[in-house]
Design an enzyme around this catalytic site. Structure first.
Site, PDB file in Angstrom:
ATOM      1  N   GLY A 257       0.807  -1.209   0.000  1.00 39.32           N
ATOM      2  CA  GLY A 257       0.000   0.000   0.000  1.00 39.32           C
ATOM      3  C   GLY A 257       0.842   1.262   0.000  1.00 39.32           C
ATOM      4  O   GLY A 257       1.938   1.301   0.560  1.00 39.32           O
ATOM      5  N   SER A 258       0.332   2.290  -0.636  1.00 35.24           N
ATOM      6  CA  SER A 258       0.953   3.611  -0.533  1.00 35.24           C
ATOM      7  C   SER A 258       0.671   4.181   0.857  1.00 35.24           C
ATOM      8  O   SER A 258      -0.113   3.648   1.636  1.00 35.24           O
ATOM      9  CB  SER A 258       0.398   4.530  -1.613  1.00 35.24           C
ATOM     10  N   GLY A 259       1.337   5.294   1.156  1.00 37.06           N
ATOM     11  CA  GLY A 259       1.222   5.891   2.483  1.00 37.06           C
ATOM     12  C   GLY A 259       2.373   5.553   3.393  1.00 37.06           C
ATOM     13  O   GLY A 259       2.437   6.046   4.524  1.00 37.06           O
ATOM     14  N   HIS A 260       3.291   4.678   2.909  1.00 33.84           N
ATOM     15  CA  HIS A 260       4.441   4.277   3.711  1.00 33.84           C
ATOM     16  C   HIS A 260       5.746   4.847   3.156  1.00 33.84           C
ATOM     17  O   HIS A 260       6.823   4.346   3.479  1.00 33.84           O
ATOM     18  CB  HIS A 260       4.545   2.757   3.753  1.00 33.84           C
TER      19      HIS A 260
ATOM     20  N   LYS B 130       5.564  -8.135   2.402  1.00 29.44           N
ATOM     21  CA  LYS B 130       5.202  -7.934   3.804  1.00 29.44           C
ATOM     22  C   LYS B 130       3.997  -8.820   4.137  1.00 29.44           C
ATOM     23  O   LYS B 130       3.093  -8.997   3.315  1.00 29.44           O
ATOM     24  CB  LYS B 130       4.861  -6.465   4.075  1.00 29.44           C
TER      25      LYS B 130
ATOM     26  N   ASP C 283      -1.679  -8.623   0.460  1.00 36.65           N
ATOM     27  CA  ASP C 283      -0.416  -8.736  -0.260  1.00 36.65           C
ATOM     28  C   ASP C 283      -0.115 -10.189  -0.594  1.00 36.65           C
ATOM     29  O   ASP C 283       0.301 -10.520  -1.716  1.00 36.65           O
ATOM     30  CB  ASP C 283       0.722  -8.143   0.570  1.00 36.65           C
TER      31      ASP C 283
ATOM     32  N   HIS D   5      -0.642   0.449   9.622  1.00 34.79           N
ATOM     33  CA  HIS D   5      -1.890   0.889   9.005  1.00 34.79           C
ATOM     34  C   HIS D   5      -2.842   1.459  10.052  1.00 34.79           C
ATOM     35  O   HIS D   5      -4.025   1.647   9.778  1.00 34.79           O
ATOM     36  CB  HIS D   5      -2.577  -0.274   8.288  1.00 34.79           C
TER      37      HIS D   5
END
Length: 332
Positions: free
Chosen positions: A55-58, A106, A111, A220
């Protein structure tokens, strides 16, 4: 009303990826139709393509680690969401070497599912594919959690070491063995005094009273089993590092690689204070701090917190870790 500077709902990630690729056009190439990035440069001896995603945001995970000495491709999903298996399949096909492609994943259900589907599609086309699962989060090490430990900060260290090994010409099976061993020698613990704000609503994922921490928070915004008083940072780091060391059990003189990682809204001033306390604990335990990283490497949007990662290291691990790297977020 959103807190984030964006053009509109659903546009934050693709706009950011396009801007990222423009900013680092000498290092990466962006495929907007399928939403993945590839490295422009790779070592001639590399026989296996390395790919990761999530996911984006990391940020800077994972796109920031695409480049010479690290990842050949990254597949960012939507914020905190797995990339689509189509992204992974097409990116894998684009960067597979003579010995195939290795997925560094991960440990999250979405995922694992999407990388697994992509691997099946690659097998149908005769492309060798294997997976290293990163599951370093000590807080989710519980028999009550069916999916097992989450993958967090150790992903960066695993990607770096595997990048050095791949550049040395290591084959697919050997990389899997090395990566699996590395994952088993890494543990991470995260704390937060305030949650991230969701892009869709601008609201915090959770709220805490002043002076209270989520002890074992997920990247998250997953709540921890425990909260605790924030107190002095020295006492906090001593407890966190002690839990990691009690799990990894390094002996006197053994070496570790440490990552002091900001989760989005913690200042460098604070992170270096945390690092100093971590070094003090390691010295007291007679564990040698062989290498370290301090900064924002695996964030959680604007979460106010930090994580500590320790990786037990031997001579070969350190040699691969020290190998040259030139990516947007990591270089030496």
């Amino acid at each position: 009303m959103t807190r984030y500077f964006e053009n509109g709902a659903g546009e934050l990630v693709p706009d950011a990826l396009a801007g990222f690729a423009r900013a680092h056009a000498d290092l990466v190439e962006y495929e907007p139709a399928d939403g993945y990035l590839t490295a422009r440069h790779t070592a001639p001896a590399r026989r296996v393509g390395l790919l990761s995603g999530g996911g984006s945001g990391h940020e800077p995970l994972h796109a920031g680690y695409v480049g010479a000495g690290m990842l050949d491709a990254a597949c960012p999903g939507r914020v905190f969401a797995s990339p689509h298996n189509r992204q992974i399949f097409r990116a894998s096909r684009a960067v597979a070497g003579p010995d195939g492609v290795l997925h560094i994943v991960k440990n999250y259900t979405g995922d694992r599912i999407n990388f697994g589907i992509a691997a099946e599609r690659l097998a149908d086309e005769g492309i060798a594919c294997a997976r290293v699962l990163v599951d370093d989060d000590l807080a989710s090490d519980s028999e009550g959690i069916a999916s097992g430990r989450r993958g967090t900060g150790a992903t960066v260290l695993v990607e770096k070491v595997l990048g050095g090994a791949a550049d040395a010409g290591m084959g697919l099976e050997a990389l899997v063995d090395l990566g699996s061993a590395l994952a088993g020698r890494c543990r991470t613990l995260s704390v937060a005094s305030a949650a991230h704000h969701a892009p869709a609503t601008g609201e915090p994922a959770f709220t805490l009273p002043p002076g209270v921490l989520e002890y074992g928070v997920g990247i998250h915004g997953e709540r921890a089993e425990h909260t605790r008083e924030q107190g002095r940072v020295g006492a906090l780091v001593e407890d966190m590092a002690g839990a990691l060391l009690d799990t990894l059990r390094p002996g006197p003189g053994d070496e570790v690689v440490a990552l002091v990682n900001g989760l989005g809204s913690v200042t460098s001033l604070e992170l270096y204070g945390v690092f100093g306390e971590l070094a003090r604990v390691l010295d007291a335990r007679r564990v040698r701090l062989a290498r370290h990283l301090v900064g924002d490497y695996v964030t959680a949007l604007d979460m106010r917190g930090f994580s500590l990662t320790l990786m037990a290291a031997d001579r070969d691990t350190l040699a691969f870790y020290d190998a040259p790297v030139h990516t947007p977020a990591l270089r030496w």
